[in-house]
Design a protein around this motif. Structure first.
Motif, PDB file in Angstrom:
ATOM      1  N   ALA A 128      -2.490  32.154  -1.590  1.00  0.00           N
ATOM      2  CA  ALA A 128      -3.927  32.240  -1.281  1.00  0.00           C
ATOM      3  C   ALA A 128      -4.232  33.322  -0.245  1.00  0.00           C
ATOM      4  O   ALA A 128      -5.113  33.179   0.579  1.00  0.00           O
ATOM      5  CB  ALA A 128      -4.455  30.894  -0.808  1.00  0.00           C
ATOM      6  N   GLN A 243     -10.488  31.539  -3.574  1.00  0.00           N
ATOM      7  CA  GLN A 243      -9.381  31.738  -4.493  1.00  0.00           C
ATOM      8  C   GLN A 243      -9.764  31.386  -5.926  1.00  0.00           C
ATOM      9  O   GLN A 243      -9.318  32.039  -6.868  1.00  0.00           O
ATOM     10  CB  GLN A 243      -8.197  30.876  -4.039  1.00  0.00           C
ATOM     11  N   THR A 244     -10.567  30.356  -6.108  1.00  0.00           N
ATOM     12  CA  THR A 244     -11.008  29.976  -7.448  1.00  0.00           C
ATOM     13  C   THR A 244     -12.434  30.441  -7.714  1.00  0.00           C
ATOM     14  O   THR A 244     -13.035  30.046  -8.709  1.00  0.00           O
ATOM     15  CB  THR A 244     -10.911  28.449  -7.641  1.00  0.00           C
ATOM     16  N   GLN A 263      -8.384  28.278   0.861  1.00  0.00           N
ATOM     17  CA  GLN A 263      -8.983  28.605  -0.430  1.00  0.00           C
ATOM     18  C   GLN A 263     -10.174  29.535  -0.263  1.00  0.00           C
ATOM     19  O   GLN A 263     -10.390  30.444  -1.067  1.00  0.00           O
ATOM     20  CB  GLN A 263      -9.412  27.305  -1.136  1.00  0.00           C
ATOM     21  N   ALA A 266      -9.228  33.243   1.446  1.00  0.00           N
ATOM     22  CA  ALA A 266      -8.566  34.148   0.505  1.00  0.00           C
ATOM     23  C   ALA A 266      -9.564  35.053  -0.189  1.00  0.00           C
ATOM     24  O   ALA A 266      -9.206  36.158  -0.627  1.00  0.00           O
ATOM     25  CB  ALA A 266      -7.785  33.340  -0.536  1.00  0.00           C
ATOM     26  N   GLY A 267     -10.805  34.608  -0.273  1.00  0.00           N
ATOM     27  CA  GLY A 267     -11.811  35.383  -0.991  1.00  0.00           C
ATOM     28  C   GLY A 267     -12.706  36.238  -0.129  1.00  0.00           C
ATOM     29  O   GLY A 267     -13.524  36.992  -0.667  1.00  0.00           O
TER      30      GLY A 267
END
Length: 310
Positions: A128, A243-244, A263, A266-267
Motif C-alpha cells: 500500500a 489503494q482501492t 489504504q 497510498a492514494g
C-alpha cells in the motif's frame, strides 16, 4: 527499442493520463501510440502532436467504440511483434486491458510503475505504498502499466506520422450495455490541482457537502473521500481516494476528518502539500501531512473557509 502505448480516450478526447505514460515510455525508446476507436481520427490527430511520439497507429472500427478489452486485445497482440514494450497507464482501462495482453503474449507484466531506471529496471510501490521494490527483467517482451501521478505530462509540439492499421476481427465476447457518468462542474479527481477530501468524521452526507463544498469552491477543487466516507454513502464511489480508489497527486490536498489509514495514504501521499485537520493529535494522517491542525473540524473548516474568502 520501441514502445507501444495504448491510448485511453472516449473517441472525442484523449485522456490526459496517456500524456504521462508517454513521458515514462520515452525513457525506454521510441514511442508509438495506438489509437483504437470508432471515428477516432481526431484522437489520432491529438496523439500525433504529443512531444516524444514518433508514430500513431490508428485502428478504426465500430466495435472499438467502447474500448472493450476483449476487442482491443487481439489488435494489440497482432501488432506486438514490432515492440519490446507494451504499455498503458495504471487506470481502470489499463488494469483491465494489459493483463489480457500479457497472458496472450506469454510475457511478464510489471504494474503500477513509479520510476523507469533503465530498459530492464523499474520501481513500483508495494504494501500500500509503504515500501518500493526494484524489479528487473531480461524478458524479450514486457507489458507495463505506469502510475500517471509519478510522471510529468508530455507537452504538445510533436509532429508524428499517422499510420492506419487494419482492425482485428470482431470477437463478440462481450457487449457494451450502458455507461453512467457522474456530471460535475468540478475538475476530474486525478487531474485536479487542488483536492478537498473528507472522512467518516464528517458524520453525514449533508455535513460532508455543507462543510467541504464551500471550501472546494474557493479553489475550484475536486472533492475526494476516504473509503470509510464512501462506504457510509457520504460521497460517491468515484470520489474515493486510496489503494482501492483513485491515486492523486495534486498541488494541494486537504484531508479533513481522515484518520490516515494506510489504504488512504497510498492514494494521496505524493501530493505536493498536504493539510490535515483532525481532532486526534496522534492520527496517522499527521505523519504524512505538511501542515496539521488539531481540533474540531466543525469549528475549524468554517473558520478556514471564511478566512480564505476574505
Amino acid at each position: 527499442m520501441s514502445v507501444l502505448i495504448i491510448a485511453e480516450h472516449n473517441n472525442q478526447q484523449l485522456n490526459p493520463a496517456t500524456l504521462h505514460a508517454v513521458t515514462a515510455a520515452a525513457k525506454l525508446g521510441e514511442v508509438h501510440i495506438l489509437v483504437a476507436g470508432s471515428n477516432a481520427a481526431a484522437i489520432a490527430e491529438s496523439a500525433r502532436q504529443i512531444n516524444g511520439v514518433t508514430k500513431v497507429l490508428l485502428a478504426d472500427a465500430p466495435y472499438y467504440g467502447e474500448a472493450l478489452a476483449e476487442e482491443i486485445t487481439p489488435l494489440v497482440v497482432k501488432l506486438a511483434g514490432d515492440y519490446r514494450y507494451i504499455g498503458a497507464t495504471a487506470t481502470a482501462f489499463g488494469k483491465n486491458l494489459l493483463p489480457r495482453i500479457a497472458a496472450l503474449l506469454d510475457a511478464p507484466q510489471i504494474s503500477d510503475l513509479t520510476e523507469v531506471v533503465d530498459n530492464k529496471t523499474f520501481i513500483r510501490p508495494i504494501y500500500a505504498g509503504n515500501a518500493f521494490e526494484t524489479v528487473q527483467s531480461d524478458a524479450p517482451k514486457l507489458v507495463l502499466t505506469f502510475r500517471a501521478t509519478s510522471f510529468d505530462a508530455a507537452e504538445n509540439g510533436g509532429n508524428a506520422q499517422i499510420q492506419t492499421v487494419e482492425a482485428a476481427p470482431a470477437q463478440n465476447l462481450s457487449r457494451f450495455v450502458k455507461r453512467e457518468l457522474t456530471q460535475s462542474d468540478r475538475p476530474e479527481l486525478t487531474q485536479a490541482k487542488v483536492v478537498v477530501a473528507g472522512g467518516r468524521a464528517l458524520g453525514s452526507a449533508e455535513q460532508f457537502n455543507a462543510l467541504l463544498m464551500p471550501l472546494a469552491d474557493i479553489f475550484g477543487a475536486a472533492i475526494g473521500a476516504s473509503r470509510a466516507a464512501v462506504d457510509a454513502e457520504y460521497a460517491p464511489n468515484d470520489a474515493q481516494v486510496g489503494q482501492t480508489g483513485k491515486v492523486v497527486a495534486p498541488q494541494l490536498y486537504f484531508a479533513i476528518g481522515i484518520s490516515g489509514a494506510i489504504q488512504h495514504t497510498a492514494g494521496m501521499q505524493d501530493s505536493k502539500v498536504i493539510v490535515a485537520i483532525n481532532k486526534d493529535p496522534d492520527a496517522p494522517i499527521f505523519s504524512v501531512s505538511d501542515y496539521g491542525i488539531v481540533g474540531d473540524l466543525f469549528d475549524i473548516v468554517p473558520q478556514l473557509t471564511t478566512a480564505l474568502k476574505s
